[in-house]
Design an enzyme around this catalytic site. Structure first.
Site, PDB file in Angstrom:
ATOM      1  N   ASN A  14       0.880  -1.173   0.000  1.00  0.00           N
ATOM      2  CA  ASN A  14       0.000   0.000   0.000  1.00  0.00           C
ATOM      3  C   ASN A  14       0.913   1.217   0.000  1.00  0.00           C
ATOM      4  OD1 ASN A  14      -1.790   2.051   0.503  1.00  0.00           O
ATOM      5  ND2 ASN A  14      -2.271   1.412   2.605  1.00  0.00           N
ATOM      6  N   TRP A  15       1.037   1.839  -1.177  1.00  0.00           N
ATOM      7  CA  TRP A  15       1.975   2.973  -1.284  1.00  0.00           C
ATOM      8  C   TRP A  15       1.429   4.252  -0.686  1.00  0.00           C
ATOM      9  CZ3 TRP A  15       3.685   2.521  -7.133  1.00  0.00           C
ATOM     10  CH2 TRP A  15       4.445   1.346  -7.298  1.00  0.00           C
ATOM     11  N   LYS A  16       0.131   4.269  -0.388  1.00  0.00           N
ATOM     12  CA  LYS A  16      -0.492   5.509   0.119  1.00  0.00           C
ATOM     13  C   LYS A  16      -0.178   6.635  -0.874  1.00  0.00           C
ATOM     14  CE  LYS A  16      -0.139   3.421   4.629  1.00  0.00           C
ATOM     15  NZ  LYS A  16      -0.003   3.539   6.055  1.00  0.00           N
ATOM     16  N   HIS A  18      -9.611   1.180   5.269  1.00  0.00           N
ATOM     17  CA  HIS A  18      -8.292   1.425   5.871  1.00  0.00           C
ATOM     18  C   HIS A  18      -8.445   2.491   6.958  1.00  0.00           C
ATOM     19  CE1 HIS A  18      -4.180   2.746   6.427  1.00  0.00           C
ATOM     20  NE2 HIS A  18      -3.795   1.597   5.882  1.00  0.00           N
ATOM     21  N   GLU A  39      -6.773   4.985   7.823  1.00  0.00           N
ATOM     22  CA  GLU A  39      -6.543   6.378   7.400  1.00  0.00           C
ATOM     23  C   GLU A  39      -7.773   6.927   6.682  1.00  0.00           C
ATOM     24  OE1 GLU A  39      -2.796   5.724   5.392  1.00  0.00           O
ATOM     25  OE2 GLU A  39      -1.881   5.266   7.323  1.00  0.00           O
ATOM     26  N   GLU A  50      -5.153  -4.551  10.923  1.00  0.00           N
ATOM     27  CA  GLU A  50      -4.105  -3.548  11.084  1.00  0.00           C
ATOM     28  C   GLU A  50      -4.335  -2.761  12.367  1.00  0.00           C
ATOM     29  OE1 GLU A  50      -2.312  -2.426   7.045  1.00  0.00           O
ATOM     30  OE2 GLU A  50      -4.155  -1.290   7.234  1.00  0.00           O
ATOM     31  N   SER A  74       3.643  -1.662  10.333  1.00  0.00           N
ATOM     32  CA  SER A  74       5.098  -1.736  10.498  1.00  0.00           C
ATOM     33  C   SER A  74       5.658  -3.146  10.268  1.00  0.00           C
ATOM     34  CB  SER A  74       5.525  -1.194  11.870  1.00  0.00           C
ATOM     35  OG  SER A  74       5.095   0.157  12.016  1.00  0.00           O
ATOM     36  N   GLY A 113       2.621   2.720  10.587  1.00  0.00           N
ATOM     37  CA  GLY A 113       3.538   3.834  10.344  1.00  0.00           C
ATOM     38  C   GLY A 113       4.248   4.320  11.595  1.00  0.00           C
ATOM     39  N   GLY A 157       2.853  -1.050   4.206  1.00  0.00           N
ATOM     40  CA  GLY A 157       2.920   0.354   3.809  1.00  0.00           C
ATOM     41  C   GLY A 157       4.362   0.726   3.478  1.00  0.00           C
ATOM     42  N   GLY A 158       5.037   1.359   4.429  1.00  0.00           N
ATOM     43  CA  GLY A 158       6.393   1.884   4.218  1.00  0.00           C
ATOM     44  C   GLY A 158       7.348   0.908   3.545  1.00  0.00           C
TER      45      GLY A 158
HETATM   46  P1  PGA Z   1       2.936   0.557   7.513  1.00  0.00           P
HETATM   47  O1  PGA Z   1       1.446   0.747   6.924  1.00  0.00           O
HETATM   48  O2  PGA Z   1       3.436  -0.764   7.002  1.00  0.00           O
HETATM   49  O3  PGA Z   1       3.709   1.721   6.950  1.00  0.00           O
HETATM   50  O4  PGA Z   1       2.822   0.588   9.004  1.00  0.00           O
HETATM   51  C1  PGA Z   1       0.571  -0.341   6.798  1.00  0.00           C
HETATM   52  C2  PGA Z   1      -0.750   0.118   6.226  1.00  0.00           C
HETATM   53  O5  PGA Z   1      -1.257   1.166   6.635  1.00  0.00           O
HETATM   54  O6  PGA Z   1      -1.331  -0.550   5.341  1.00  0.00           O
END
Ligand code: PGA
Length: 252
Positions: free
Chosen positions: A9-11, A95, A97, A167, A213, A173, A234-235
């Site tokens: 997930n590149w956001k 998600h 966010e 999650e 993470s 993050g 994500g990251g």
């Molecule tokens: P993260 O994000 O791996 O950067 O913690 C995961 C996500 O929100 O899908």
């Protein structure tokens, strides 16, 4: 049935050129990828149609979002049908966010799932609890409420097109990761909930991903649990070297 999935997930990250480079790197390393892991990536929406043309065949495209509405006068929205027509196979729904910053309430999540099912777009349904809820020890109640609300009215799912991502919000993050034990307990709990809803045979076919993470250094430990079928990353999905290490960990 193969449950292993690693999804990136590149956001809101990367230019179109950087996205193309990422896809090229994945193509070059395709032979190193385990054949028993489905690899998915959710780039920023404006790039999806272009990437569908250039992506390697073993990478599945997902959208980070989808409209709750259908074709019509809905400025700025893009429908599940449009995504399918652009070569997209899945949408992330719910998600944290989106829930926190863009008003994706439980009822919006229900609508989005319906639009995906109608259009034949796969769903990655995200759930997770806040730190206060984890500290209060009511995380199972919260996840059960979130999932029961989202899945109310759904009597069966196609396990190839329906994925859950657990999650914990406090781990997204933040560099904090749920321990393998915390993740494992929650995934087993979620599979039990799915069993109550869809029967244990179907529940056993559904992929449940961990997110928050997840990175090369902790992926193997997290994925060692029998109910953790991979990750929503994500990251660590932004760079192919790390992402591939996580994919390999999911195939072990
Ligand atoms: P993260 O994000 O791996 O950067 O913690 C995961 C996500 O929100 O899908």
């Amino acid at each position: 049935m193969m449950r292993n999935i690693v999804a990136g997930n590149w956001k809101s990250n990367k230019s179109i050129n950087e996205s193309r480079e990422w896809m090229n790197e994945m193509s070059e390393l395709a032979s190193e990828l385990p054949s028993d892991v489905r690899v998915m990536v959710a780039p920023p929406t404006p790039y999806l149609a272009a990437l569908a043309e250039s992506k390697p065949s073993n990478v599945i495209l997902a959208s980070q979002n989808v409209s709750a509405t259908n074709t019509g006068a809905y400025t700025g929205e893009y429908t599940a049908e449009m995504l399918v027509s652009c070569g997209v196979s899945f949408a992330l729904i719910g998600h944290s966010e989106r829930r926190e910053y863009y008003g994706d309430s439980d009822s919006v999540v229900v609508e989005k799932i319906s639009r995906c099912v109608e259009a034949g777009l796969g769903v990655v349904l995200c759930c997770g609890e806040q730190l206060e809820i984890r500290k209060a020890g009511t995380h199972e109640d919260m996840i059960s409420a979130q999932l029961n609300y989202a899945l109310n009215g759904i009597t069966d799912v196609d396990p190839l097109n329906f994925v859950i991502a657990y999650e914990p919000i406090w781990a997204i993050g933040t560099g904090l990761t749920a321990s393998a034990e915390q993740a494992g307990e929650m995934h087993t709990f979620i599979r039990k909930l799915l069993g109550e809803k869809f029967g244990s045979y179907r529940a056993g076919q559904i992929s449940i991903l961990y997110g928050g993470s997840c990175k090369p250094s902790n992926a193997s430990e997290l994925f060692a649990n029998e109910d953790v079928d991979g990750g929503l990353i994500g990251g660590a999905s932004l760079n192919t070297a790390d992402f591939i290490k996580i994919i390999i960990a999911a195939g072990e």
